[in-house]
Design an enzyme around this catalytic site. Sequence first.
Site, PDB file in Angstrom:
ATOM      1  N   HIS B 120      10.898  -7.114  10.720  1.00  0.00           N
ATOM      2  CA  HIS B 120       9.474  -5.935   9.865  1.00  0.00           C
ATOM      3  C   HIS B 120       9.661  -6.432   8.773  1.00  0.00           C
ATOM      4  O   HIS B 120       9.850  -5.776   7.122  1.00  0.00           O
ATOM      5  CB  HIS B 120      10.626  -3.991   9.807  1.00  0.00           C
ATOM      6  CG  HIS B 120       9.828  -3.369   9.661  1.00  0.00           C
ATOM      7  ND1 HIS B 120      10.188  -2.570   8.312  1.00  0.00           N
ATOM      8  CD2 HIS B 120       8.837  -2.450   9.682  1.00  0.00           C
ATOM      9  CE1 HIS B 120       9.752  -1.466   8.496  1.00  0.00           C
ATOM     10  NE2 HIS B 120       8.534  -1.346   8.886  1.00  0.00           N
ATOM     11  N   LYS B 122       8.566  -8.035   5.105  1.00  0.00           N
ATOM     12  CA  LYS B 122       7.654  -7.964   4.137  1.00  0.00           C
ATOM     13  C   LYS B 122       7.442  -9.114   3.451  1.00  0.00           C
ATOM     14  O   LYS B 122       7.430  -8.706   2.016  1.00  0.00           O
ATOM     15  CB  LYS B 122       7.205  -6.546   3.540  1.00  0.00           C
ATOM     16  CG  LYS B 122       7.032  -5.855   4.995  1.00  0.00           C
ATOM     17  CD  LYS B 122       8.310  -4.194   4.259  1.00  0.00           C
ATOM     18  CE  LYS B 122       7.939  -3.631   5.219  1.00  0.00           C
ATOM     19  NZ  LYS B 122       7.684  -3.549   6.917  1.00  0.00           N
ATOM     20  N   ASP B 127       6.904 -22.661  -1.988  1.00  0.00           N
ATOM     21  CA  ASP B 127       7.340 -24.034  -2.785  1.00  0.00           C
ATOM     22  C   ASP B 127       8.931 -23.575  -2.652  1.00  0.00           C
ATOM     23  O   ASP B 127       9.218 -25.021  -3.230  1.00  0.00           O
ATOM     24  CB  ASP B 127       7.362 -23.596  -4.189  1.00  0.00           C
ATOM     25  CG  ASP B 127       5.775 -24.399  -3.642  1.00  0.00           C
ATOM     26  OD1 ASP B 127       4.720 -24.565  -2.870  1.00  0.00           O
ATOM     27  OD2 ASP B 127       5.513 -24.879  -4.604  1.00  0.00           O
TER      28      ASP B 127
END
Lengths: 176, 176
Positions: B120, B122, B127
């Site tokens: 779940h 996000k 870099d």
Amino acid sequence: PPRREVLFFPSQVTCTEALLNAQRQGGPPEAACLCPLPHGESSLSRLLQYVLSAHSSLELCLFAFSNPQLGRAVHLLHQQGVRVRVVTDCDYMALNGSQIGRLRKAGIQVRHDQGAGYMHHKFAIVDKKMLITGSLNWTTQAIQNNRENVLIVEDEEYVRLFLEEFERIWEEFNPV
Amino acid sequence: PPRREVLFFPSQVTCTEALLNAQRQGGPPEAACLCPLPHGESSLSRLLQYVLSAHSSLELCLFAFSNPQLGRAVHLLHQQGVRVRVVTDCDYMALNGSQIGRLRKAGIQVRHDQGAGYMHHKFAIVDKKMLITGSLNWTTQAIQNNRENVLIVEDEEYVRLFLEEFERIWEEFNPV
Ligand SMILES: [Zn+2]
Ligand SMILES: [Zn+2]
């Protein structure tokens, strides 16, 4: 130093009775709990401790809120005079197991959206100085089963920006 | 100074052609776009710019990824030699409009969970020095309709902790 921590989930399932009892009695837990769960720290117990650290105010902006331990913690804070305000999503609020009805019955102010788009935030602001935010909905399913993150950060700028967002939503969801 | 920004959604719907074209051609956009959308900044255009700023690596750990502009951005980065790795949730991946199949076909490494609990998160790591994380799934529905937040933070400790989480999941979801 300002607090700053990242909690990852799923959390080990630990007993949180001692934390909640200590809050109720305003002191350390008296007797060792005899339940079969582990009694050490976990991501859930850390999150509970941060929420329970509120002394004056708690803003909750949560898509979903059904975890009973977090529900009890918020209820206790309200009983102890902390100003609690809750913003939530109307779609989830209607589901079985939501803590929202219970908190409302206890006298806590709750506002919800009117349907267009989701109120998908998952953040809390403690005493207007600590921000708790991440991917985690406050549900037992998510806490125990999902890969999730929660940031805890004492930072004036983040708190100000999220508090402004809370107040915008609070006004927008004003039923009057 | 380290970058640090909070984006709130829903985002105004703005044209992102210039951003994506500039990336493709490695220079500034040549001609003014004549489409009817506004061409200013928005939360979506800011998010796109942060993603497009990747030069060497991009880790994506996304429950849902269906927004075409963000899909094009990730595809472009891969074409330009950025090492892109994607972790996603198998339940959402199968849905219509997911960008995951398209990215896989382009040769980007994707791994997904095997079913117990949701992946779940996000978040994205650019870099190995910028963390992008919040409540926002990378879907057009969420970007345009939901109340959401995304933090952008250049901070060694946060990046290290989220990169460790990414690597744990990357190994756990290894199909071999
Ligand atoms: Zn116990
Ligand atoms: Zn245009």
